[in-house]
Design an enzyme around this catalytic site. Structure first.
Site, PDB file in Angstrom:
ATOM      1  N   PHE A 232       0.840  -1.208   0.000  1.00 13.09           N
ATOM      2  CA  PHE A 232       0.000   0.000   0.000  1.00 13.09           C
ATOM      3  C   PHE A 232       0.870   1.250   0.000  1.00 13.09           C
ATOM      4  O   PHE A 232       0.711   2.157   0.791  1.00 13.09           O
ATOM      5  CB  PHE A 232      -0.988  -0.006   1.186  1.00 13.09           C
ATOM      6  CG  PHE A 232      -1.966  -1.150   1.116  1.00 13.09           C
ATOM      7  CD1 PHE A 232      -3.167  -1.010   0.426  1.00 13.09           C
ATOM      8  CD2 PHE A 232      -1.674  -2.373   1.700  1.00 13.09           C
ATOM      9  CE1 PHE A 232      -4.058  -2.075   0.335  1.00 13.09           C
ATOM     10  CE2 PHE A 232      -2.557  -3.448   1.615  1.00 13.09           C
ATOM     11  CZ  PHE A 232      -3.760  -3.305   0.935  1.00 13.09           C
ATOM     12  N   HIS A 233       1.837   1.242  -0.911  1.00 13.12           N
ATOM     13  CA  HIS A 233       2.663   2.428  -1.113  1.00 13.12           C
ATOM     14  C   HIS A 233       3.296   2.359  -2.504  1.00 13.12           C
ATOM     15  O   HIS A 233       3.240   1.322  -3.170  1.00 13.12           O
ATOM     16  CB  HIS A 233       3.751   2.550  -0.018  1.00 13.12           C
ATOM     17  CG  HIS A 233       4.745   1.433  -0.002  1.00 13.12           C
ATOM     18  ND1 HIS A 233       4.696   0.392   0.899  1.00 13.12           N
ATOM     19  CD2 HIS A 233       5.807   1.184  -0.797  1.00 13.12           C
ATOM     20  CE1 HIS A 233       5.684  -0.433   0.662  1.00 13.12           C
ATOM     21  NE2 HIS A 233       6.377   0.007  -0.362  1.00 13.12           N
ATOM     22  N   ALA A 234       3.875   3.496  -2.904  1.00 18.74           N
ATOM     23  CA  ALA A 234       4.696   3.563  -4.125  1.00 18.74           C
ATOM     24  C   ALA A 234       6.035   4.169  -3.725  1.00 18.74           C
ATOM     25  O   ALA A 234       6.218   4.614  -2.582  1.00 18.74           O
ATOM     26  CB  ALA A 234       4.002   4.422  -5.179  1.00 18.74           C
TER      27      ALA A 234
ATOM     28  N   ARG B 208       1.860  -0.592  -5.044  1.00 15.28           N
ATOM     29  CA  ARG B 208       1.839  -2.046  -4.908  1.00 15.28           C
ATOM     30  C   ARG B 208       1.159  -2.475  -3.623  1.00 15.28           C
ATOM     31  O   ARG B 208       1.262  -1.814  -2.580  1.00 15.28           O
ATOM     32  CB  ARG B 208       3.244  -2.667  -5.008  1.00 15.28           C
ATOM     33  CG  ARG B 208       4.083  -2.774  -3.743  1.00 15.28           C
ATOM     34  CD  ARG B 208       4.627  -1.456  -3.256  1.00 15.28           C
ATOM     35  NE  ARG B 208       5.210  -0.652  -4.308  1.00 15.28           N
ATOM     36  CZ  ARG B 208       6.472  -0.773  -4.691  1.00 15.28           C
ATOM     37  NH1 ARG B 208       7.278  -1.600  -4.064  1.00 15.28           N
ATOM     38  NH2 ARG B 208       6.934   0.007  -5.638  1.00 15.28           N
TER      39      ARG B 208
END
Ligand code: TYD
Length: 137
Positions: free
Chosen positions: A51-53, A98
Site C-alpha cells: 500500500f505504497h509507491a 503495490r
C-alpha cells in the site's frame, strides 16, 4: 501511462534428481545495481501489506516459498500477479502503487532493491500517489 512492471524469468540450473539453482546478478537478470536485500515472512494469511509507491526505488520481488499476489497499479492500469516460483521475479519500477495480498503462512518474499532504505522515497497515501503522477505528466 506505460506499465512500469515486468515478470522476469530466471535460469533454473539442475533437474528433479538434484534440485535446482537459480542465479541472479545485478545489471544482468536484475536490471539495476543491488544496494539492499530484505525479506518478508511469517505473514498471517489475513494480513495485506505494501500500500505504497516509491519515487525513485526499483525493486525485484522473488517468492522463494509459498505464494503471494502482488497488485501493481500505475494509476491508469492495475494488474494482479501471482508469485509462487523462485525462478520468477517481478520488477517494479518507480511510481508504481503495490499491494501484497493473499500470503500463505509459508510465504517467503525476497526483495532486491536499487537503493538503501529511505522513508522520504515512499508515497504512502493513494491520493498523493495520483497527485505525484499527475505532476509527472
Ligand atoms: P514497509 O516498506 O512499510 O513494509 P510493507 O510494505 O511490507 O508493509 O516497511 C515496514 C517497516 O520496516 C517500516 O517501519 C520501515 C521498515 N523498513 C526498514 O527499516 N528497512 C527496509 O529496508 C524496509 C523495506 C522497511
Amino acid at each position: 501511462k506505460t506499465k512500469n512492471w515486468k515478470v522476469l524469468s530466471f535460469n533454473r540450473i539442475g533437474d528433479n534428481e538434484i534440485g535446482y539453482l537459480t542465479p541472479v546478478e545485478e545489471n544482468k537478470e536484475i536490471p539495476f545495481l543491488i544496494k539492499r536485500v530484505y525479506y518478508i515472512y511469517n505473514v498471517p494469511e489475513e494480513i495485506e501489506r505494501g500500500f505504497h509507491a516509491h519515487r525513485k526505488l526499483e525493486q525485484v520481488l522473488i517468492c522463494m516459498n509459498g505464494s503471494v499476489d502482488i497488485k501493481v497499479d500505475n494509476g491508469y492500469e492495475q494488474e494482479i500477479i501471482r508469485l509462487n516460483d523462485p525462478a520468477k521475479g517481478l520488477y517494479i519500477g518507480p511510481h508504481t502503487w503495490r499491494e501484497m495480498l493473499s500470503f500463505d503462512a509459508s510465504t517467503v518474499l525476497v526483495v532486491l532493491a536499487s537503493q538503501t532504505y529511505d522513508e522520504s522515497d515512499y508515497i504512502r497515501n493513494y491520493s498523493d500517489f495520483i497527485d505525484v503522477r499527475d505532476k509527472l505528466l
